[in-house]
Design a protein around this motif. Structure first.
Motif, PDB file in Angstrom:
ATOM      1  N   ILE A  41      39.308  88.839 -12.284  1.00  0.00           N
ATOM      2  CA  ILE A  41      39.889  89.979 -12.820  1.00  0.00           C
ATOM      3  C   ILE A  41      41.664  89.396 -12.566  1.00  0.00           C
ATOM      4  O   ILE A  41      41.942  87.972 -12.156  1.00  0.00           O
ATOM      5  N   LYS A  42      42.658  90.322 -12.925  1.00  0.00           N
ATOM      6  CA  LYS A  42      44.404  89.660 -13.399  1.00  0.00           C
ATOM      7  C   LYS A  42      45.063  90.815 -13.734  1.00  0.00           C
ATOM      8  O   LYS A  42      44.877  91.427 -13.534  1.00  0.00           O
ATOM      9  N   ARG A  43      45.938  90.365 -12.814  1.00  0.00           N
ATOM     10  CA  ARG A  43      47.097  90.986 -13.210  1.00  0.00           C
ATOM     11  C   ARG A  43      48.154  90.377 -12.498  1.00  0.00           C
ATOM     12  O   ARG A  43      48.586  89.680 -12.011  1.00  0.00           O
ATOM     13  N   GLY A  44      49.509  90.931 -13.323  1.00  0.00           N
ATOM     14  CA  GLY A  44      50.812  90.495 -13.749  1.00  0.00           C
ATOM     15  C   GLY A  44      51.297  90.877 -12.059  1.00  0.00           C
ATOM     16  O   GLY A  44      51.349  91.907 -11.568  1.00  0.00           O
ATOM     17  N   VAL A  45      51.404  89.996 -11.496  1.00  0.00           N
ATOM     18  CA  VAL A  45      52.496  90.325  -9.903  1.00  0.00           C
ATOM     19  C   VAL A  45      53.747  89.496  -9.747  1.00  0.00           C
ATOM     20  O   VAL A  45      54.032  88.959 -10.939  1.00  0.00           O
ATOM     21  N   ARG A  46      54.729  90.313  -9.439  1.00  0.00           N
ATOM     22  CA  ARG A  46      56.223  89.489  -9.487  1.00  0.00           C
ATOM     23  C   ARG A  46      56.294  89.045  -7.626  1.00  0.00           C
ATOM     24  O   ARG A  46      56.188  90.088  -6.393  1.00  0.00           O
ATOM     25  N   ILE A  47      56.822  88.135  -7.203  1.00  0.00           N
ATOM     26  CA  ILE A  47      57.399  87.490  -5.834  1.00  0.00           C
ATOM     27  C   ILE A  47      58.628  87.463  -5.529  1.00  0.00           C
ATOM     28  O   ILE A  47      59.578  87.073  -6.543  1.00  0.00           O
ATOM     29  N   GLU A  48      59.041  89.057  -5.300  1.00  0.00           N
ATOM     30  CA  GLU A  48      60.791  88.747  -4.938  1.00  0.00           C
ATOM     31  C   GLU A  48      61.398  87.750  -3.898  1.00  0.00           C
ATOM     32  O   GLU A  48      62.421  86.986  -4.287  1.00  0.00           O
ATOM     33  N   PHE A  87      46.922  81.367  -9.011  1.00  0.00           N
ATOM     34  CA  PHE A  87      48.530  81.837  -9.676  1.00  0.00           C
ATOM     35  C   PHE A  87      48.396  81.210 -10.965  1.00  0.00           C
ATOM     36  O   PHE A  87      49.162  80.242 -10.466  1.00  0.00           O
ATOM     37  N   ASP A  88      49.207  82.212 -11.970  1.00  0.00           N
ATOM     38  CA  ASP A  88      48.947  81.358 -12.921  1.00  0.00           C
ATOM     39  C   ASP A  88      49.095  80.489 -13.620  1.00  0.00           C
ATOM     40  O   ASP A  88      48.931  78.935 -13.715  1.00  0.00           O
ATOM     41  N   ASN A  89      47.475  80.227 -13.070  1.00  0.00           N
ATOM     42  CA  ASN A  89      46.406  79.113 -13.375  1.00  0.00           C
ATOM     43  C   ASN A  89      46.189  78.384 -12.420  1.00  0.00           C
ATOM     44  O   ASN A  89      45.150  77.390 -12.165  1.00  0.00           O
ATOM     45  N   GLU A 133      57.434  86.422 -11.624  1.00  0.00           N
ATOM     46  CA  GLU A 133      56.474  86.591 -12.542  1.00  0.00           C
ATOM     47  C   GLU A 133      55.652  85.695 -12.376  1.00  0.00           C
ATOM     48  O   GLU A 133      55.993  84.649 -12.683  1.00  0.00           O
ATOM     49  N   ALA A 134      54.320  86.394 -11.945  1.00  0.00           N
ATOM     50  CA  ALA A 134      53.021  85.237 -12.361  1.00  0.00           C
ATOM     51  C   ALA A 134      51.572  86.096 -12.591  1.00  0.00           C
ATOM     52  O   ALA A 134      52.011  87.333 -12.844  1.00  0.00           O
TER      53      ALA A 134
END
Length: 141
Positions: free
Chosen positions: A48-55, A82-84, A110-111
């Motif tokens: 499963i996958k989803r975009g995330v943003r690490i601040e 995390f980004d493959n 973003e990743a």
């Protein structure tokens, strides 16, 4: 902690960001994938996958609240990417809900976060399957 060693689902009081598993998208063509009661069920290998943003970059404890069924005493293995780039693997031991964790350094930005079920097996009467409730991120450094 002692509670975790005894099988308790111990949740620390520090802030953790939570992503509900039902907001992830399955890989195209993933067989035996279902959303059930705000959770996901994976009955076949895949991700499963989803975009995330690490601040804030840093070291994070990534928790996967999951449960699974075993074959020959071996439970589902989950790879976190995390980004493959693979951050680690977790064996989701137990048929009760538990939070399984890995620690990893995450950069700012973003990743794509992928959570992959890697060791599906069906050997009647046993069937190794995975259910995921949520994924948490807690900054530890």
């Amino acid at each position: 902690s002692l509670l975790s060693a005894l099988g308790a689902d111990f949740r620390p009081y520090e802030h953790a960001d939570t992503i509900e598993a039902e907001t992830f998208e399955p890989e195209e063509g993933l067989a035996n994938f279902h959303r059930v009661d705000n959770r996901i069920h994976m009955g076949s290998n895949g991700f499963i996958k989803r975009g995330v943003r690490i601040e804030t970059p840093g070291r994070y404890r990534i928790g996967i609240r999951a449960r699974g069924t075993s074959v020959d005493g071996i439970f589902p293995i989950v790879a976190v990417l995390f980004d493959n780039a693979e951050l680690g693997r977790i064996e989701c031991v137990g048929e009760e809900w538990r939070t399984h964790t890995i620690d990893a350094a995450l950069p700012h930005g973003e990743a794509v976060l992928r959570v992959a079920f890697t060791n599906d097996l069906y050997r009647p009467p046993e069937d190794r399957n995975l259910q995921i409730d949520c994924i948490t991120f807690q900054r530890v450094q």
